[in-house]
Design an enzyme around this catalytic site. Sequence first.
Site, PDB file in Angstrom:
ATOM      1  N   SER A   1       3.191  -8.910  -0.811  1.00 27.83           N
ATOM      2  CA  SER A   1       2.273 -10.240  -1.644  1.00 27.83           C
ATOM      3  C   SER A   1       1.949 -11.352  -0.620  1.00 27.83           C
ATOM      4  CB  SER A   1       2.862 -10.718  -2.765  1.00 27.83           C
ATOM      5  OG  SER A   1       2.166 -11.587  -3.695  1.00 27.83           O
TER       6      SER A   1
ATOM      7  N   HIS B   1      -1.213  -7.695  -3.205  1.00 27.60           N
ATOM      8  CA  HIS B   1      -1.585  -8.602  -4.277  1.00 27.60           C
ATOM      9  C   HIS B   1      -2.628  -9.329  -3.804  1.00 27.60           C
ATOM     10  CE1 HIS B   1       2.691  -8.235  -6.282  1.00 27.60           C
ATOM     11  NE2 HIS B   1       1.833  -7.209  -6.507  1.00 27.60           N
TER      12      HIS B   1
ATOM     13  N   ASP C   1       7.637  -7.492  -8.197  1.00 32.51           N
ATOM     14  CA  ASP C   1       6.830  -6.281  -8.443  1.00 32.51           C
ATOM     15  C   ASP C   1       7.331  -5.049  -7.267  1.00 32.51           C
ATOM     16  OD1 ASP C   1       4.987  -4.376  -8.993  1.00 32.51           O
ATOM     17  OD2 ASP C   1       3.420  -5.727  -7.896  1.00 32.51           O
TER      18      ASP C   1
END
Length: 196
Positions: A18, A45, A139
């Site tokens: 991310s 992401h 995540d």
Amino acid sequence: MITQSGNTFKYVVVIGVSTGGPQTLKELFSNLPKELPLTYVVVQHMPEGYIPNMAHRINQISSLTIKTAVNGDILRQGEVYISPGGHQCQIINAAIPTIKITTAAHYKGYRPSVNLLFSSLAKLNINSIGIVLTGMGQDGLDGVQDLRNTNKSTIIVQDQASSVVYGMPRAIYDAKLHDHIVSINEMSNLIKKLVR
């Protein structure tokens, strides 16, 4: 060993990242040779529209082929498939591992979701390496647990010192689900050792 269309690889490498991802992926993929028996699928992401430019930039400095994943892509050695922003990316078909791209709902707040990618690979029960890099949140935690349950996956997390944000790697580290923790500079050498 998975062979299709004259193409052979031993492991599917799934990567979740991310915040700080573009530079981190650039560092990783600039140091991995094409001849390793690996194929790579990445969830970064990002919102829709950003991935093609990022993939193009990394492709220019890597011997691997870096591309935005397309629904139906068959995984091939030496290629990196990055999930398009705003879509879910999964891997289906153990005999001929293939990308599935959908607009399915956000999973625990994310689309693309690292968890969904990792868990889809776990269902195929094939040799894999799961890598969790810099990023906020957790995540990837559920997906790593699923990969560990197959006994066919090695889990690598980025260390705190080289992470822009030590959230996603920390979640795996704190849960003691990792096999290796290394800096991004050392990661390519570790991957080479694992597959040679």
